[in-house]
Design a protein around this motif. Sequence first.
Motif, short mmCIF file in Angstrom:
data_model
loop_
_atom_site.label_atom_id
_atom_site.label_comp_id
_atom_site.label_asym_id
_atom_site.label_seq_id
_atom_site.Cartn_x
_atom_site.Cartn_y
_atom_site.Cartn_z
N ALA A 98 38.75 45.68 29.60
CA ALA A 98 40.05 44.98 29.68
C ALA A 98 39.84 43.47 29.54
N HIS A 99 40.87 42.92 29.08
CA HIS A 99 42.06 43.21 28.27
C HIS A 99 41.84 42.69 26.87
N TYR A 100 40.58 42.57 26.48
CA TYR A 100 40.21 41.94 25.20
C TYR A 100 38.86 42.54 24.80
N ALA A 125 47.90 46.93 23.57
CA ALA A 125 48.73 46.10 24.46
C ALA A 125 48.58 46.50 25.92
N ASN A 126 49.02 45.61 26.81
CA ASN A 126 49.01 45.87 28.25
C ASN A 126 50.26 45.32 28.93
N GLU A 127 51.01 46.23 29.58
CA GLU A 127 52.15 45.85 30.43
C GLU A 127 53.11 44.92 29.71
N GLN A 168 49.94 51.84 37.37
CA GLN A 168 50.83 51.98 38.53
C GLN A 168 50.10 51.48 39.77
N TYR A 169 50.84 50.83 40.65
CA TYR A 169 50.23 50.24 41.85
C TYR A 169 50.88 50.71 43.13
N ILE A 170 51.09 52.05 43.19
CA ILE A 170 51.62 52.64 44.43
C ILE A 170 50.58 52.43 45.53
N PRO A 225 40.70 53.17 37.12
CA PRO A 225 41.19 52.34 38.23
C PRO A 225 40.87 50.86 38.04
N TRP A 226 41.72 50.06 38.62
CA TRP A 226 41.60 48.59 38.54
C TRP A 226 40.93 48.10 39.82
N ILE A 227 39.68 47.88 39.83
CA ILE A 227 38.78 47.49 38.76
C ILE A 227 37.36 47.60 39.32
N ASP A 244 35.29 42.55 41.66
CA ASP A 244 36.15 41.38 41.88
C ASP A 244 35.92 40.40 40.75
N PHE A 245 36.97 39.83 40.21
CA PHE A 245 36.83 38.93 39.07
C PHE A 245 37.66 37.67 39.29
N ARG A 246 37.25 36.61 38.64
CA ARG A 246 37.91 35.31 38.80
C ARG A 246 39.32 35.35 38.20
N ARG A 306 45.26 33.00 39.34
CA ARG A 306 46.52 33.44 39.99
C ARG A 306 46.28 33.93 41.41
N ARG A 307 45.01 33.92 41.85
CA ARG A 307 44.67 34.49 43.15
C ARG A 307 44.20 33.40 44.09
N VAL A 308 45.14 32.85 44.83
CA VAL A 308 44.88 31.59 45.54
C VAL A 308 44.85 31.72 47.06
N ARG A 366 40.70 40.52 44.11
CA ARG A 366 39.81 41.28 45.02
C ARG A 366 40.01 42.79 44.91
N LYS A 367 40.50 43.25 43.75
CA LYS A 367 40.71 44.71 43.62
C LYS A 367 39.44 45.43 43.18
N GLY A 368 38.34 44.69 43.15
CA GLY A 368 37.09 45.34 42.74
C GLY A 368 36.64 46.38 43.76
C1 GCU Z 1 48.08 44.22 36.15
C2 GCU Z 1 47.27 43.71 34.99
C3 GCU Z 1 45.91 43.26 35.39
C4 GCU Z 1 45.98 42.60 36.76
C5 GCU Z 1 46.39 43.64 37.76
C6 GCU Z 1 46.53 43.08 39.15
O1 GCU Z 1 48.39 45.46 36.06
O2 GCU Z 1 47.19 44.57 33.90
O3 GCU Z 1 45.44 42.39 34.42
O4 GCU Z 1 44.78 42.02 37.10
O5 GCU Z 1 47.64 44.14 37.43
O6 GCU Z 1 47.63 42.75 39.52
O7 GCU Z 1 45.52 42.97 39.84
#
Ligand code: GCU
Length: 604
Positions: free
Chosen positions: A363-365, A426-428, A486-488, A558-560, A563-565, A568-570, A580-582
């Motif tokens: 992802a995503h490239y 594409a994504n989302e 999906q993020y249920i 699964p995402w992901i 953990d990646f930089r 948007r995560r402040v 921190r979804k690693g």
């Molecule tokens: C999205 C998106 C990811 C993003 C993830 C998240 O679905 O495709 O690039 O990092 O949600 O919110 O963690």
Amino acid sequence: MKKFFSNIILVMGTLIPLTTAAETLPLIQNVNAYESMSLNGDWNYIVDVQEEGYYDYRMNPTRWGFFQNAKPQRPEDLIEYDFDKSPTMQIPSDWNTQDERLFFYEGTVWFKKSFQAVPTKDYRTLLYFGAVNYDCHVYLNGRHVGHHIGGFTPFNYDVSELLKEGDNVVIVKVDNKRHAEDVPTQIFDWWNYGGITRDVKLVKVTPVYLEDYSLQLMKADGKAKNREISFSAKLNKAEAGHNVVVYIPELKLQQQLTTDAEGKVSVTLKVSAKKLQLWSPETPKLYQVNLSLDTSTYTDNIGFRTIETHDKQILLNGKPIFLKGISIHNEKPNGGGRANSVNDAHTLLSWAHELGCNFVRLAHYPHHEEMVREAEKMGILVWSEIPVYWTIAWKNTQTFENARQQLTDMISRDHNRANVIIWSIANETPHSAERDDFLSRLAKYARTLDNTRLISMAMEVTGASNYVNRLNDNMNQYVDVVSFNQYIGWYRDVNDAPKMTWEIPYNKPVIVSEFGGGAKYGYHGAKNQRWTEEFQENLYIENCAMLDKIEGLAGTTPWILKDFRSPRRVLNGIQDYYNRKGLVSDKGEKKKAFFILKKWYEGK
Ligand code: GCU
């Protein structure tokens, strides 16, 4: 320095035309098969916030730009930059992790590399970049070679006319500022690493070379005694009469061919099915393939497999397969920074293997080539994607051309990799007629480039009420696999996964291309306490059980993985500019949820 004509200048006594002096070429296939000189290593760099090195104070492109690498000739000469007195950084890399002043920097940085060359008249020289993020101008010996946009795909120029015997100077202006019309667009949930992020090399080619070739196993029913392998190749020139040989020693398959007027050859090779070891995650068999064109020879390692769908199943080599996957960003396994080596790839993919994965979503490239090739050796299937991410400028024709070029280059680079099974476009992306038009054209175009692989994209759940989740996306008709994120349990319906049902009205395989939640490694507490490992662990337990109920589920990523930089995560003390979804922390530590997914995959 005197100005003679509008696009000619005099530098150090030499007349220098200002026009682009090199040819942008289609991507050369399997560049590693060619003799080349690496330009990796120390490059001088100048941070140029206001693009002083490119524009004059009226914001017109200046002819006295940094691309000249000018030096004072007389004591009174005024030159206000000097690459050789400027710091250096290792290339390939991103500037964000190489110079702490540039951690958040988005703008222009100039790079300079001096090198010796011995051009020979019997060969052409290509200047090849694995990737540069995002917008770059390339100069050789003061001449403009080309302009490239797109941060994740390779490009190459024929610089034979510009290369000098002895001293040469290549200069690259790199700008990673974000714009609405770009691909990706202005906002994205990953770090906008800037710079020359992948290998740079000078590639030696004969005046006529094999620009592209393809070897693909053709589909057949399981009982077929013989299998057919289609081989085709294209020269960089439309010239007839060139001798092309394809030879697979281990299969004792050899064919001699002569190019037609378009410089093309194609043939179907036959091999007994018994003799052919098919590529699969269990047996990632690669065959050495020797190709020759007249007197030149090239080698590649290629696997043979078929991939298709049948109703809601994905069939690898004619057999249904469940894609036990994980999503990955192209970031170094420890800490941040762009991944760009075999080691980076091997470490990340070994974690995926430990999870029990046979599949990864890159992802995503497009990730670095070594990532795809290492996965191929390790028996890991790949989903490869272009960064048409979130709300792209759908009506902008240049945006479409940009996306199409990235799709072309992604497929061109990796279309001989047996492990690549899905091209994602594409994504989302938000539903609209313009979006549907944009994406449907991309999907159709992808099939013209490669009709042997599956097309997909990461869609979004379009409706959810009373625990019924629906997918309703016009793009279903253009894809082979219906995938959605999906993020249920995280962005919605915490602890409601067990109650959820799904309506996916398409007779196609389903991939859940993202699910997950964040956790700070080492932070422990109640399973309803956000950011604890227990919360993430519970989310995985519930989501895996919910996925088991989705009819036609053929895989998930699964995402992901790590953990990646992300800018948007402040959330201080928890995220600190990391998503921190690693399942693995940024330091390579495995979180509790890692073992939940591992166990679930053992049962698959
Ligand atoms: C999205 C998106 C990811 C993003 C993830 C998240 O679905 O495709 O690039 O990092 O949600 O919110 O963690």
